[in-house]
Design an enzyme around this catalytic site. Structure first.
Site, PDB file in Angstrom:
ATOM      1  CB  SER A  44      32.500  51.174  27.470  1.00  0.00           C
ATOM      2  OG  SER A  44      33.238  51.366  28.647  1.00  0.00           O
ATOM      3  CG  ASN A  67      36.710  40.585  30.609  1.00  0.00           C
ATOM      4  OD1 ASN A  67      36.309  41.023  29.523  1.00  0.00           O
ATOM      5  ND2 ASN A  67      37.284  41.362  31.518  1.00  0.00           N
ATOM      6  CB  VAL A  69      33.448  40.963  27.299  1.00  0.00           C
ATOM      7  CG1 VAL A  69      32.114  41.367  26.742  1.00  0.00           C
ATOM      8  CG2 VAL A  69      33.266  40.100  28.535  1.00  0.00           C
ATOM      9  CG  LEU A  71      35.479  47.246  24.684  1.00  0.00           C
ATOM     10  CD1 LEU A  71      36.394  48.190  23.895  1.00  0.00           C
ATOM     11  CD2 LEU A  71      35.031  47.907  25.973  1.00  0.00           C
ATOM     12  CB  CYS A 127      39.247  47.910  26.550  1.00  0.00           C
ATOM     13  SG  CYS A 127      38.855  46.148  26.450  1.00  0.00           S
ATOM     14  CG  ASN A 190      39.902  48.762  31.613  1.00  0.00           C
ATOM     15  OD1 ASN A 190      39.513  47.600  31.799  1.00  0.00           O
ATOM     16  ND2 ASN A 190      39.310  49.565  30.751  1.00  0.00           N
ATOM     17  N   GLY A 263      33.635  45.968  40.809  1.00  0.00           N
ATOM     18  CA  GLY A 263      33.265  45.242  39.601  1.00  0.00           C
ATOM     19  C   GLY A 263      33.159  43.753  39.836  1.00  0.00           C
TER      20      GLY A 263
HETATM   21  C1  LIG Z   1      33.384  41.257  32.128  1.00  0.00           C
HETATM   22  C2  LIG Z   1      33.996  42.609  32.240  1.00  0.00           C
HETATM   23  C3  LIG Z   1      33.626  43.607  31.319  1.00  0.00           C
HETATM   24  C4  LIG Z   1      34.196  44.876  31.421  1.00  0.00           C
HETATM   25  N1  LIG Z   1      33.801  45.851  30.531  1.00  0.00           N
HETATM   26  C5  LIG Z   1      34.288  47.114  30.666  1.00  0.00           C
HETATM   27  C6  LIG Z   1      33.821  48.162  29.819  1.00  0.00           C
HETATM   28  O1  LIG Z   1      32.956  47.985  28.966  1.00  0.00           O
HETATM   29  N2  LIG Z   1      34.366  49.398  29.990  1.00  0.00           N
HETATM   30  C7  LIG Z   1      35.306  49.673  30.950  1.00  0.00           C
HETATM   31  O2  LIG Z   1      35.759  50.825  31.080  1.00  0.00           O
HETATM   32  N3  LIG Z   1      35.756  48.691  31.789  1.00  0.00           N
HETATM   33  C8  LIG Z   1      35.260  47.441  31.662  1.00  0.00           C
HETATM   34  N4  LIG Z   1      35.689  46.454  32.520  1.00  0.00           N
HETATM   35  C9  LIG Z   1      36.693  46.783  33.559  1.00  0.00           C
HETATM   36  C10 LIG Z   1      36.042  47.097  34.911  1.00  0.00           C
HETATM   37  O3  LIG Z   1      35.221  48.255  34.838  1.00  0.00           O
HETATM   38  C11 LIG Z   1      37.112  47.332  35.995  1.00  0.00           C
HETATM   39  O4  LIG Z   1      37.905  48.443  35.638  1.00  0.00           O
HETATM   40  C12 LIG Z   1      38.021  46.102  36.184  1.00  0.00           C
HETATM   41  O5  LIG Z   1      37.285  44.916  36.084  1.00  0.00           O
HETATM   42  C13 LIG Z   1      38.741  46.133  37.513  1.00  0.00           C
HETATM   43  O6  LIG Z   1      37.833  46.181  38.593  1.00  0.00           O
HETATM   44  P1  LIG Z   1      37.323  44.854  39.385  1.00  0.00           P
HETATM   45  O7  LIG Z   1      38.550  44.087  39.764  1.00  0.00           O
HETATM   46  O8  LIG Z   1      36.560  45.409  40.547  1.00  0.00           O
HETATM   47  O9  LIG Z   1      36.461  44.094  38.438  1.00  0.00           O
HETATM   48  C14 LIG Z   1      35.146  45.167  32.449  1.00  0.00           C
HETATM   49  C15 LIG Z   1      35.499  44.171  33.356  1.00  0.00           C
HETATM   50  C16 LIG Z   1      34.933  42.913  33.283  1.00  0.00           C
HETATM   51  C17 LIG Z   1      35.332  41.866  34.300  1.00  0.00           C
END
Ligand SMILES: Cc1cc2nc3c(=O)[nH]c(=O)nc-3n(C[C@H](O)[C@H](O)[C@H](O)COP(=O)(O)O)c2cc1C
Length: 303
Positions: A44, A67, A69, A71, A127, A190, A263
């Site tokens: 993002s 996490n 982080v 954004l 987020c 998310n 992810g």
């Molecule tokens: C380290 C990290 C950073 C992420 N940054 C963003 C982001 O910038 N924007 C967003 O919409 N989701 C962000 N997410 C969420 C992921 O896109 C996803 O929705 C979430 O991790 C669930 O999917 P997963 O279990 O496959 O990781 C982030 C997730 C992680 C682990």
């Protein structure tokens, strides 16, 4: 067998890199496409660059990642160059992702990112780790969802997908609000809010105290969200949350997903995870006599 049409955009398979996992660099997005991803979502982007939260920002176990982080990103102006570079090397669909602190700022950033060759625009309103800065996430508020979608729709021709939060108790009703406001798709979900405490240190592990839980532990929560949203709306769903195997991906499609975000599984299984999931999906489909994903989409609602 895995070919998927999403908002009339062809994907050679339904697996898309989820936002935030490999940053904004064109090179890493091209790398996952070369390794089997059907499409990619950029991390993002915001109006201005952001450094994010102080360390530690991430911990991982066998069951989940946590996490905060915060954004971090280099800002939309830098991001535009990376998006263009990605498309110079790839025909794979590209999902642009943005976030902002007000509906007006969402529209400003949406206008800018729409000058890049993105195929879909994802709005990250969910987020859970920045509430001390931004207040309650927009993803909990029907009014905010409606306002943001209307403002963004007014400045872009790109199809928009709104990314919802599993922390909202009424996610299906919020998806319906998004559909009525003109959203073209829903991204669900998310991360879910969580924390970890170091017992010896007697304090939270993350500097931000709270973070977002992703990975396998999120899967059943995300699956239910997708199932409930599919029953509530007629727009397509990008199902994201804990998908790690081909079986997980097929379960998401049976719940009603059209695309499947991957992810944290990149952490668990490496950047080759997309190709691994593709092979697992094909194997299960062959064993079960499933010829196409259209045949099984939403099928779990029949029981
Ligand atoms: C380290 C990290 C950073 C992420 N940054 C963003 C982001 O910038 N924007 C967003 O919409 N989701 C962000 N997410 C969420 C992921 O896109 C996803 O929705 C979430 O991790 C669930 O999917 P997963 O279990 O496959 O990781 C982030 C997730 C992680 C682990």
């Amino acid at each position: 067998m895995l070919h998927t049409s999403f908002l009339s955009i062809p994907f050679h398979n339904p697996l898309v890199l989820a936002s935030g996992i490999l940053g904004v660099s064109a090179a890493s997005m091209n790398h996952v496409v070369d390794n089997g991803a059907g499409g990619v979502t950029v991390k993002s982007l915001s109006k201005e660059p952001r450094t994010g939260h102080a360390n530690p920002t991430m911990i991982a176990s066998d069951t989940h990642m946590l996490n905060a982080v915060g954004l971090s990103n280099p800002g939309i102006d830098h991001g535009l160059g990376e998006l263009r570079m990605f498309k110079q090397r790839s025909t794979a669909p590209l999902i642009g992702s943005i976030f902002a602190s007000t509906p007006e700022e969402f529209a400003d950033v949406a206008k800018k990112i729409s000058t890049a060759p993105i195929d879909i625009l994802e709005l990250d309103i969910s987020c859970p780790n920045v509430s001390t800065e931004f207040g309650e996430p927009f993803a909990y508020s029907p009014h905010a969802i409606l306002t943001i979608i209307k403002k963004v729709k007014a400045v872009t021709d790109k199809p928009i997908s709104i990314k919802l939060s599993p922390n909202a108790w009424n996610i299906a009703a919020l998806a319906r609000v998004a559909e009525q406001a003109g959203a073209d798709a829903i991204t669900a979900v998310n991360t879910v809010s969580g924390m970890q405490i170091n017992v010896q240190a007697r304090m939270p592990v993350l500097h931000n105290k709270y973070g977002g839980v992703s990975g396998p532990a999120l899967f059943p929560i995300a699956l239910k969200c997708v199932y409930d949203i599919y029953a509530a709306v007629n727009i397509p769903i990008i199902a994201t949350g804990g998908v790690t195997t081909g079986e997980d991906a097929l379960a998401m499609i049976m719940a009603g997903a059209t695309l499947v975000g991957v992810g944290s599984a990149v952490y668990y299984r490496g950047t080759g995870v997309f190709q691994k999931i593709v092979v697992e999906m094909q194997q299960i489909m062959q064993d079960e006599g499933i010829a196409s994903l259209d045949e099984i989409r939403g099928v779990a609602h029949a029981s």
